[in-house]
Design an enzyme around this catalytic site. Structure first.
Site, PDB file in Angstrom:
ATOM      1  N   ASN A  77     -11.042   2.629   9.247  1.00 63.42           N
ATOM      2  CA  ASN A  77     -10.540   1.638   8.698  1.00 63.42           C
ATOM      3  C   ASN A  77      -8.885   1.371   8.438  1.00 63.42           C
ATOM      4  OD1 ASN A  77      -9.871   3.397   6.662  1.00 63.42           O
ATOM      5  ND2 ASN A  77     -10.996   2.228   4.959  1.00 63.42           N
ATOM      6  N   ASN A 113      -5.621   7.568  -2.382  1.00 63.26           N
ATOM      7  CA  ASN A 113      -6.329   8.854  -2.386  1.00 63.26           C
ATOM      8  C   ASN A 113      -5.530  10.088  -2.920  1.00 63.26           C
ATOM      9  OD1 ASN A 113      -8.445   7.580  -1.219  1.00 63.26           O
ATOM     10  ND2 ASN A 113      -8.623   8.902   0.465  1.00 63.26           N
ATOM     11  N   MET A 169     -10.721  -6.690   8.349  1.00 65.25           N
ATOM     12  CA  MET A 169      -9.846  -7.029   9.372  1.00 65.25           C
ATOM     13  C   MET A 169      -9.765  -8.776   9.680  1.00 65.25           C
ATOM     14  SD  MET A 169     -11.439  -5.349  12.965  1.00 65.25           S
ATOM     15  CE  MET A 169     -13.258  -5.376  13.108  1.00 65.25           C
ATOM     16  N   HIS A 225      -8.760  -0.615  -4.604  1.00 59.75           N
ATOM     17  CA  HIS A 225      -7.781  -0.225  -3.433  1.00 59.75           C
ATOM     18  C   HIS A 225      -8.323  -1.050  -1.930  1.00 59.75           C
ATOM     19  CE1 HIS A 225     -11.358   1.719  -1.430  1.00 59.75           C
ATOM     20  NE2 HIS A 225     -10.472   2.470  -0.427  1.00 59.75           N
ATOM     21  N   GLY A 226      -9.296  -1.753  -2.021  1.00 57.04           N
ATOM     22  CA  GLY A 226      -9.647  -2.614  -0.922  1.00 57.04           C
ATOM     23  C   GLY A 226     -11.070  -3.109  -0.933  1.00 57.04           C
ATOM     24  N   ALA A 227     -11.499  -3.553  -0.066  1.00 61.29           N
ATOM     25  CA  ALA A 227     -12.971  -4.501   0.109  1.00 61.29           C
ATOM     26  C   ALA A 227     -14.069  -3.337  -0.391  1.00 61.29           C
ATOM     27  CB  ALA A 227     -13.193  -5.142   1.171  1.00 61.29           C
TER      28      ALA A 227
END
Length: 480
Positions: free
Chosen positions: A202, A329, A380, A403-405
């Site tokens: 990713n 992380n 993306m 932190h993201g999807a």
DNA sequence: ATGTGC
């Protein structure tokens, strides 16, 4: 084993009551839909497992992008008491200091329209990417040790970027307490030729346009406005960080019988914070964190150069300014509110981002009143979010947000779903020019393999653990 | 995530 019971607390929070050997309850930030979508994903069980660890404070937490990970869930946050708590490599993850940085530019979307192929091709050529990729930098051992000790500071000193970049990097791009002598020869070897490489999976480097502003005042403080071009870089500590994690896991797993308490899962191998092993893991992890910061700093420097060369514009004209760099992380010592007091604890954020409030002393002056910029990469095809840290996160979630999807499909599921399709074509139909090093990467990373980033971010916004500031749409992307 | 896996 009894079924895990989650109690809905409100629209955005789910409680896992302390049962069995759990020392604290679990708390999951998520929506009804995201919870349902997780299906047979066992990450709630992992949230409960983490709650068994000694010295854990208040709650074992998970963010709305949570999914199954090694030991701890990805999207997990846990803080530990310094006296009787532990540190766990599984609570940090294999990619130590995986993180994101956002670079604002003075360009507007019309300045680069029609030139995306050219820019993406140039970036793809100049930014090494893919599994095992090596860069043009070949560090001597002594130079590499400086990287491990000084992080982004090393990079700036070596000519990659400017001192002001350090002001807008979490912790100034350097974690204290790194000891390169506690990093194995093998990890050092892997790191020598990988500084300034993107990686795979990713990880990405993306050209984006500010699509929507949710909070004008904070966006202005962050230097963001509608239709502005920005670059998001998502990368980590590469083979070096992986090797550090692997080395210390191997060592700590052997010591599980000596811990003196039962572990619900061997993947939760850990060491007491005040033990020799705990201190040594921390010192090696800090080195990997510093390597990752230096890595993103070098990647950004080369990105600036590609823009200058490709668009034939001066640095001043391009105005490529680092908005912020966050890690998602990590295990860190932070002073956080707990039971009405400020207490120094060890926070593990694994797939979770720091979300510090306005006024926090760690923020640079320019963000004192806005709060910390929080960078959330989406899949993306969709783009990213910029959020701001809040007091509520500070009080409730050890200063953390998503932190993201977060994945909904495993890599292999995604590979299967991508068979016979051209994801690159599908992306370009959506207006995103993508180039990737690995054959399977685009399938593994296709948008439907991920949760809906808008929904994840909305949960964090509604729950108050970060505020929506801006949304960015992807235009071009290079991947490993 | 990872010189991708026993």
């Amino acid at each position: 084993m009894s079924e895990l019971k989650l109690q809905k607390m409100d629209e955005n929070r789910w409680l896992i009551p302390a049962a069995g050997g759990m020392r604290v309850p679990g708390m999951v930030y998520s929506s009804e839909r995201l919870m349902k979508e997780m299906g047979r994903d066992e990450s709630p069980k992992q949230v409960a497992n983490v709650a068994h660890l000694p010295g854990i404070l208040k709650y074992s937490l998970a963010m709305p992008d949570m999914h199954w990970g090694y030991g701890f869930p990805i999207g997990g946050v846990a803080a530990f008491d310094l006296n009787d708590g532990v540190i766990s490599p599984g609570g940090v993850g294999y990619d130590i200091n995986c993180g994101c940085r956002l670079v604002a530019t003075k360009l507007r979307v019309e300045d680069i329209r029609g030139r995306m192929e050219e820019i993406v091709t140039a970036l793809y050529r100049d930014i090494p990417s893919g599994v095992g990729s090596r860069g043009p930098l070949k560090l001597s051992l002594s130079e590499e040790k400086k990287v491990l000790h000084d992080g982004s500071r090393w990079a700036v000193k070596a000519g990659f970027g400017t001192a002001s970049d350090l002001d807008t990097t979490e912790d100034g791009g350097r974690m204290e307490g790194g000891d390169p002598d506690l990093v194995s020869q093998r990890a050092l070897e892997r790191g020598r030729e990988q500084l300034g490489t993107l990686g795979s999976g990713n990880h990405f480097l993306e050209i984006e346009v500010v699509d929507e502003i949710f909070d004008e005042a904070i966006a202005a403080a962050f230097g963001l406005q509608k239709d502005q071009v920005a670059v998001m870089i998502h990368s980590g500590s590469r083979g070096l960080g992986y090797q550090v994690c692997d080395d210390y896991l191997a060592r700590l797993v052997k010591l599980i019988p000596k811990l003196g308490f039962p572990l619900p899962d061997r993947q939760l191998a850990c060491a007491f914070l005040d033990s020799r092993e705990g201190k040594e893991y921390f010192a090696a992890m800090a080195c990997a964190a510093n390597y990752a910061w230096a890595n993103r700093q070098v990647l950004m420097h080369w990105t600036r150069e590609v823009f200058e060369r490709t668009l034939r514009r001066s640095p001043a004209d391009l105005g490529m300014r680092l908005v912020y760099d966050v890690c998602h992380n990590i295990a860190k010592f932070e002073t956080l509110p707990l039971g009405g007091k400020q207490v120094k604890v060890c926070v593990h954020r694994k797939g979770a981002t720091r979300s510090f409030p306005p006024g926090h002393p760690s923020l640079p002056d320019i963000y004192r009143t806005s709060g910390q910029p929080v960078l959330i990469p989406g899949d993306m095809g969709t783009g990213s979010y910029v959020l701001a840290g809040t007091e509520k996160a500070f009080q409730e979630t050890f200063g953390s947000t998503c932190h993201g999807a977060g994945r909904v499909m495993s890599r292999s599921q995604a590979m299967k779903a991508g068979r016979g399709r051209s994801i690159r074509r599908e992306m370009s139909d959506r207006g995103v020019i993508v180039m990737a090093a690995g054959r399977g990467t685009l399938s593994e990373e296709m948008p439907e393999a991920y949760k809906n980033i808008h929904e994840v971010v909305n949960v964090c916004h509604e729950a108050g653990i970060s505020r929506k500031v801006a949304r960015l749409k992807a235009l071009g992307c290079i991947k490993g």
